[in-house]
Design an enzyme around this catalytic site. Structure first.
Site, mmCIF file in Angstrom:
data_model
loop_
_atom_site.group_PDB
_atom_site.id
_atom_site.type_symbol
_atom_site.label_atom_id
_atom_site.label_comp_id
_atom_site.label_asym_id
_atom_site.label_seq_id
_atom_site.Cartn_x
_atom_site.Cartn_y
_atom_site.Cartn_z
ATOM 1 N N HIS A 40 128.245 138.725 -41.325
ATOM 2 C CA HIS A 40 128.273 140.195 -41.338
ATOM 3 C C HIS A 40 126.876 140.817 -41.307
ATOM 4 C CE1 HIS A 40 132.548 140.312 -41.828
ATOM 5 N NE2 HIS A 40 132.523 139.727 -43.020
ATOM 6 N N ASP A 85 136.618 133.020 -39.208
ATOM 7 C CA ASP A 85 136.765 133.772 -40.453
ATOM 8 C C ASP A 85 137.742 134.924 -40.229
ATOM 9 O OD1 ASP A 85 134.876 134.257 -43.165
ATOM 10 O OD2 ASP A 85 135.822 136.071 -42.419
ATOM 11 N N HIS A 137 137.566 137.889 -41.230
ATOM 12 C CA HIS A 137 136.862 139.151 -41.006
ATOM 13 C C HIS A 137 135.977 139.022 -39.767
ATOM 14 C CE1 HIS A 137 137.622 138.951 -45.412
ATOM 15 N NE2 HIS A 137 137.968 140.211 -45.224
ATOM 16 N N ASP A 149 139.244 132.167 -44.974
ATOM 17 C CA ASP A 149 140.004 133.249 -45.609
ATOM 18 C C ASP A 149 141.169 133.752 -44.772
ATOM 19 O OD1 ASP A 149 138.020 134.128 -43.907
ATOM 20 O OD2 ASP A 149 137.150 135.569 -45.307
#
Length: 309
Positions: free
Chosen positions: A125, A162, A164, A246
């Site tokens: 991120h 991931d 996200h 996740d």
């Protein structure tokens, strides 16, 4: 052979009570990989990333700012709403980037075919000039730029499963036609990016956003139908994976409902493409995963697949 790279400083990155990105995550991973079946891993201690290596992705003033945040022992600094730094965080972040650099060195120097960097803080991120989403330096992007600078590679693929979207990694890849980024991620969900319309300068970004509850079939179809063919067509000289777990059905921060076996399947597919184009060279880097049991189980399954390559 597969390399496993870590560093004690990763446990010294304190995010405070009840934060999901906590040292217990790495303890769970370390315990899982201490099993006898993983005795064949070559275990390395991560070096410290140099300033030169960090500034291939992040501007000097950004690097200075992050490394300058060193609160007194026991105190925390919030660099944004959910990204926290403690006295040990700057050192951990430098070693996290250094772990990926060591992994790239290992596979490109022929010490191993694959590597897993068990790091924290995570990185995908972090844009070149903005931290966030628990991330300080973009570990995988730093690894990609190191592969170019130190080994003369040109075409590097950054693959992100991931849950996200890795908007920081995408920001590095978008303007560079010799980099490639592919991602599945839950949408809507933080950070709110990753539309299928985001394609990069040369179609070198491929996103497949998935709704909550998609499950195994949709996850595998996204990779089989869209992402893996695009990666194969790109023909990378090296694959670096943002391995966030996740998307697992037991994870508390998302609801994509992927199973451990899906991570194994995808790992094997990525290894197959690496075998065709990159001499089998694949580096995997830990990102998210917040249910400790699911994380440990998924990492063990992923590393087991890397060891079979």
């Amino acid at each position: 052979m597969t390399l496993l790279i870590g560093h004690p400083s990763f446990l010294e990155h304190d995010t405070g009570d009840f934060h999901p990105e906590r040292p217990d995550r790495l303890r769970a991973v370390t315990a899982a990989l201490a099993d006898e079946e993983f005795s064949g891993l070559a275990r390395l201690v991560a070096p410290t990333a140099t300033i030169e290596q960090l500034t291939r992705v992040h501007p000097q003033n950004y690097v200075d700012a992050i490394l300058g945040i060193r609160p007194p022992e026991g105190e925390l600094v919030h660099v944004d709403g959910d990204t926290v730094m403690s006295a040990g965080s700057a050192n951990a972040a430098r070693h996290a980037a250094g772990a990926v650099i060591a992994a790239v060195d290992g596979v490109l120097k022929g010490r191993a075919r694959t590597a897993f960097a068990a790091v924290r803080p995570p990185g995908h991120h972090a844009t070149p000039d903005v931290p966030g989403g628990f991330c300080l330096f973009n570990n995988v992007a730093i690894g990609a730029m190191h592969a170019r600078a130190a080994f003369g590679l040109r075409r590097v693929a950054l693959i992100d499963f991931d849950v996200h979207h890795g908007q920081g990694t995408q920001a590095v890849v978008e303007p560079d036609p010799d980099l490639f980024y592919a991602s599945t991620h839950q949408y809507p969900l933080y950070p709110g990016t990753g539309s299928a319309r985001e394609r990069g300068i040369a179609g070198n970004v491929v996103n497949v956003p998935l709704p909550a509850g998609s499950g195994s079939a949709a996850f595998r179809a996204a990779w089989s139908d869209r992402l893996l063919p695009a990666l194969d067509n790109f023909a990378p000289e090296l694959i670096i994976v943002s391995a966030g777990f996740d998307a697992h059905r037991r994870d508390p921060l998302a609801q994509l409902d992927v199973e451990t076996e899906d991570f194994v399947w995808l790992t094997e597919e990525l290894l197959s493409i690496a075998g065709r184009h990159a001499g089998g060279r694949l580096v995997s880097v830990l990102e998210g995963g917040y249910d400790l049991a699911a994380l440990a189980e998924s990492v063990a399954a992923h590393v087991r697949a890397l060891m079979r390559a």
